[in-house]
Design an enzyme around this catalytic site. Structure first.
Site, mmCIF file in Angstrom:
data_model
loop_
_atom_site.group_PDB
_atom_site.id
_atom_site.type_symbol
_atom_site.label_atom_id
_atom_site.label_comp_id
_atom_site.label_asym_id
_atom_site.label_seq_id
_atom_site.Cartn_x
_atom_site.Cartn_y
_atom_site.Cartn_z
ATOM 1 N N HIS A 131 0.907 -1.401 0.021
ATOM 2 C CA HIS A 131 -0.183 -0.374 -0.277
ATOM 3 C C HIS A 131 0.347 0.985 -0.198
ATOM 4 O O HIS A 131 1.406 1.144 0.639
ATOM 5 C CB HIS A 131 -0.850 -0.388 0.890
ATOM 6 C CG HIS A 131 -1.293 1.878 1.019
ATOM 7 N ND1 HIS A 131 -2.524 2.161 -0.275
ATOM 8 C CD2 HIS A 131 -1.857 2.380 2.079
ATOM 9 C CE1 HIS A 131 -3.015 3.135 0.710
ATOM 10 N NE2 HIS A 131 -2.681 3.135 1.941
ATOM 11 N N GLU A 156 6.191 1.529 -22.508
ATOM 12 C CA GLU A 156 6.953 0.635 -22.232
ATOM 13 C C GLU A 156 6.757 -0.329 -20.632
ATOM 14 O O GLU A 156 6.714 -1.536 -20.706
ATOM 15 C CB GLU A 156 8.787 0.491 -22.202
ATOM 16 C CG GLU A 156 9.164 -0.265 -22.423
ATOM 17 C CD GLU A 156 9.860 -1.305 -23.532
ATOM 18 O OE1 GLU A 156 10.085 -2.506 -22.908
ATOM 19 O OE2 GLU A 156 9.113 -1.187 -23.815
ATOM 20 N N HIS A 206 -5.627 9.105 -2.346
ATOM 21 C CA HIS A 206 -4.972 8.436 -1.078
ATOM 22 C C HIS A 206 -3.622 8.295 -1.373
ATOM 23 O O HIS A 206 -2.485 8.149 -1.049
ATOM 24 C CB HIS A 206 -6.147 7.432 -0.661
ATOM 25 C CG HIS A 206 -5.850 6.331 0.505
ATOM 26 N ND1 HIS A 206 -6.649 6.173 1.127
ATOM 27 C CD2 HIS A 206 -4.485 6.681 0.980
ATOM 28 C CE1 HIS A 206 -6.677 5.573 2.623
ATOM 29 N NE2 HIS A 206 -4.703 5.952 2.348
ATOM 30 N N ASP A 286 -13.660 -7.283 -36.257
ATOM 31 C CA ASP A 286 -13.348 -8.678 -36.128
ATOM 32 C C ASP A 286 -12.204 -8.917 -37.329
ATOM 33 O O ASP A 286 -11.644 -7.999 -37.775
ATOM 34 C CB ASP A 286 -14.068 -9.556 -36.972
ATOM 35 C CG ASP A 286 -14.152 -10.974 -38.056
ATOM 36 O OD1 ASP A 286 -13.601 -11.856 -37.062
ATOM 37 O OD2 ASP A 286 -14.520 -11.171 -38.294
ATOM 38 N N GLU A 288 -10.682 -12.294 -39.596
ATOM 39 C CA GLU A 288 -11.515 -12.994 -40.684
ATOM 40 C C GLU A 288 -12.044 -12.720 -41.204
ATOM 41 O O GLU A 288 -13.170 -12.681 -40.511
ATOM 42 C CB GLU A 288 -11.176 -14.427 -40.259
ATOM 43 C CG GLU A 288 -11.548 -15.727 -41.994
ATOM 44 C CD GLU A 288 -11.180 -16.764 -40.919
ATOM 45 O OE1 GLU A 288 -11.237 -17.959 -41.828
ATOM 46 O OE2 GLU A 288 -11.521 -17.112 -39.072
ATOM 47 N N SER A 421 -10.900 -11.404 -32.251
ATOM 48 C CA SER A 421 -10.542 -12.603 -32.864
ATOM 49 C C SER A 421 -10.870 -13.630 -31.878
ATOM 50 O O SER A 421 -10.272 -13.730 -30.318
ATOM 51 C CB SER A 421 -9.455 -12.017 -33.500
ATOM 52 O OG SER A 421 -9.057 -13.746 -34.767
ATOM 53 N N SER A 422 -10.362 -14.918 -32.837
ATOM 54 C CA SER A 422 -10.916 -16.168 -32.326
ATOM 55 C C SER A 422 -10.173 -16.684 -31.746
ATOM 56 O O SER A 422 -8.977 -17.424 -30.830
ATOM 57 C CB SER A 422 -11.743 -17.266 -32.945
ATOM 58 O OG SER A 422 -11.974 -17.083 -34.208
ATOM 59 N N LYS A 455 -16.830 -15.596 -29.949
ATOM 60 C CA LYS A 455 -17.596 -14.919 -30.613
ATOM 61 C C LYS A 455 -18.930 -15.001 -30.422
ATOM 62 O O LYS A 455 -19.872 -13.568 -30.995
ATOM 63 C CB LYS A 455 -16.753 -14.300 -31.533
ATOM 64 C CG LYS A 455 -15.773 -14.179 -30.877
ATOM 65 C CD LYS A 455 -14.468 -13.892 -32.053
ATOM 66 C CE LYS A 455 -15.001 -12.628 -33.409
ATOM 67 N NZ LYS A 455 -14.069 -12.669 -34.018
ATOM 68 N N ASP A 481 -18.332 -10.193 -40.147
ATOM 69 C CA ASP A 481 -18.490 -10.793 -41.083
ATOM 70 C C ASP A 481 -19.772 -11.892 -40.584
ATOM 71 O O ASP A 481 -19.927 -12.100 -42.014
ATOM 72 C CB ASP A 481 -17.754 -11.088 -42.337
ATOM 73 C CG ASP A 481 -17.213 -12.688 -41.719
ATOM 74 O OD1 ASP A 481 -16.775 -13.709 -42.520
ATOM 75 O OD2 ASP A 481 -16.662 -12.191 -40.572
#
EC number: 4.2.1.109
Length: 522
Positions: A131, A156, A206, A286, A288, A421-422, A455, A481
């Protein structure tokens, strides 16, 4: 002080005193004292504020049952000695309390943060929690007093945060401060539950709570978080937006900083030369059939993975990464065998030989690829195989000609663009980082894969909308699609458009969605 301590689930009883004086406990006491001195010099625990807690690592004791050491409350952290630490049982009871010191020292008191620390241990199986009252962690919550999250990408030091890479968007929840630390416990627990990827929670005006699997992990992440907060404040002073990939001018409610006067941006609309038109705050794409031809995936990526799976497994068999891939595949194959999935074949024990194991894995993977299975075990392995292909310049990502220009345009307007995407996130980065138009990742704010869900399931898009920082799901446009994916996204409240590209499958009549043949139409 004698106490009852559970070691491997068995109460030790009065012999606990010996364990409290054991080497692991002593080393952890000394470590906390040393870290508090370091953190004092960094400004994280000045004025007696802040605290540190670490579990006593002992290979003979399961992590959930390990003892917890905690720095006391209201003391000069840089002057603490090892014996000043409290020893806490896994259930939160005090097993050891330090002896009082003479005036002007206050009587010892267990950290006010204790209930919050215990939540991190309980809900995240943490090995250490820090903390900090570091100035950066306080001020960064004040830049936007209404924001419930801190977001940053393309820095980075994000790589130092568990589960994140340079191209990822780091999200840290912000909870509201209270007069007493213990009163934060419930809101901290809710934040931990709502943000499963988070390893920290900011407290407005805080400080911050940060946890890790070990004290090294917690310390490393704490240093990275403070760096990122400091960077965000300095970028803000420069009028730059730390939450977008290129850290361009901050987009205000009434305009883009640095933009020409005839262009103004409001939440949900773009006015150019006084011609209004709706626009999304975020676009989720998506791959594809949307950004990339189906033929590239079907005729290039899948065959490459299929042709190289045996070679890849043989060359990397003993690495931790491939062993993890194999474990996932074995679990999936076992499930497939139990369910009678066509093409699943048993995988022999490693004792039967590396070659036999690889041959069985290859047979299963080839069957999975032929069936176009959307499963994590396959997608993870494919990503690792494709990485080699891209590194060896045997593969190059392909996107439609209209994609780069659209990404650049949306980026310039301050619209955040994500990929869903899958394929694994690694595979997504490889495709967009090595395209026929160069590296396009600079225009992307993040990547989602099936870790958020299937999806075609509405819940997946609810998860995405809760992750990208919008007030309303309708501020997100999803382009795909696949009709069933568009239905799922719409059910979650997102706007959805269907991409019509060469080779894409047919759509149902009267499907009710807007269609586009090019991103230039969006």
């Amino acid at each position: 002080m004698a106490a009852s301590i559970a070691v491997n689930g068995v109460k030790v009883g009065t012999t606990a005193q010996a364990y409290l004086e054991s080497k692991p406990v002593k080393e952890t006491r000394a470590l906390i004292a040393e870290l508090c001195r370091q953190f004092y010099r960094l400004g994280w625990v000045s004025g007696t504020g802040g605290s540190i807690t670490i579990k006593v690592h002992d290979d003979s004791i399961p992590k959930p049952q390990q003892l917890i050491l905690m720095s006391p409350s209201g003391v000069q952290k840089e002057r603490m000695e090892p014996d000043d630490m409290y020893v806490i049982s896994p259930n939160g009871s005090v097993l050891y309390a330090p002896s009082p010191k003479p005036y002007p020292h206050k009587p010892p008191k267990c950290s006010d943060c204790a209930p919050l620390f215990m939540k991190a241990y309980e809900m995240r199986n943490a090995g250490a929690v820090i903390h900090s009252h570091g100035m950066e962690s306080c001020l960064v919550t004040m830049i936007n007093p209404l924001s419930k999250e801190f977001r940053i990408t393309h820095m980075e030091m994000i790589k130092g945060i568990q589960g994140h890479g340079y191209y990822d968007e780091l999200v840290v929840p912000i909870i509201e401060n209270t007069a007493h630390e213990r009163e934060l416990t419930d809101s901290l627990a809710k934040a931990i539950e709502s943000y499963p990827k988070a390893t920290a929670v900011l407290v407005r005006n805080h400080g911050i709570y940060i946890w890790g699997d070990s004290w090294i992990s917690a310390k490393t992440q704490a240093e990275c978080y403070h760096y990122l907060f400091d960077a965000a404040m300095k970028l803000h002073q420069m009028g730059l937006d730390w939450s977008t990939p290129n850290h361009g001018p901050i987009r205000q409610d009434r305009g883009l900083v640095g933009a020409s006067r005839n262009v103004s941006v409001k939440a949900g609309s773009l006015t150019s030369n006084n011609e209004p038109g709706p626009f999304p705050r975020c676009i989720v794409l998506d791959i594809e059939g949307t950004t990339t031809p189906i033929s590239f995936v079907a005729d290039v990526l899948f065959p490459y993975a299929c042709d190289n799976v045996g070679k890849h497994l043989a060359a990397t068999y003993d690495t931790a990464e491939t062993q993890d891939d194999i474990r996932l595949l074995c679990a999936q194959v076992q499930e497939d065998l139990e369910q009678g999935v066509v093409g699943a074949v048993p995988i022999p024990s490693p004792d039967e030989g590396k070659e036999e194991v690889i041959a069985a894995l290859v047979a299963n993977v080839e069957a999975m690829i032929r069936a176009d299975r959307k499963i994590t075990s396959l997608k993870q392995l494919q990503g690792h195989i494709w990485r080699t292909g891209f590194q060896n310049n045997e593969l190059e990502g392909v996107v439609y000609d209209d994609v780069p220009e659209a990404l650049e345009k949306w980026h310039a307007l301050g619209i955040k663009v994500y990929i869903y995407s899958s394929g694994s996130r690694l595979a997504q980065r490889l495709i967009f980082g090595n395209t026929n138009y160069g590296d396009l990742r600079k225009y992307l704010s993040g990547f989602f894969d099936t870790a958020v869900g299937n999806k075609r399931e509405t819940r997946s898009y609810v998860e995405i909308s809760e992750s990208v920082g919008v007030d309303n799901p309708s501020e997100i446009l999803f382009v795909t699609d696949v009709y069933q994916e568009a239905i799922a996204a719409k059910s979650a409240g997102l706007e959805a458009i269907i991409s019509i590209r060469p080779g894409n499958g047919p759509l149902p009549e009267n499907h009710g969605f807007k269609t586009v043949k090019s991103f230039s139409e969006i």
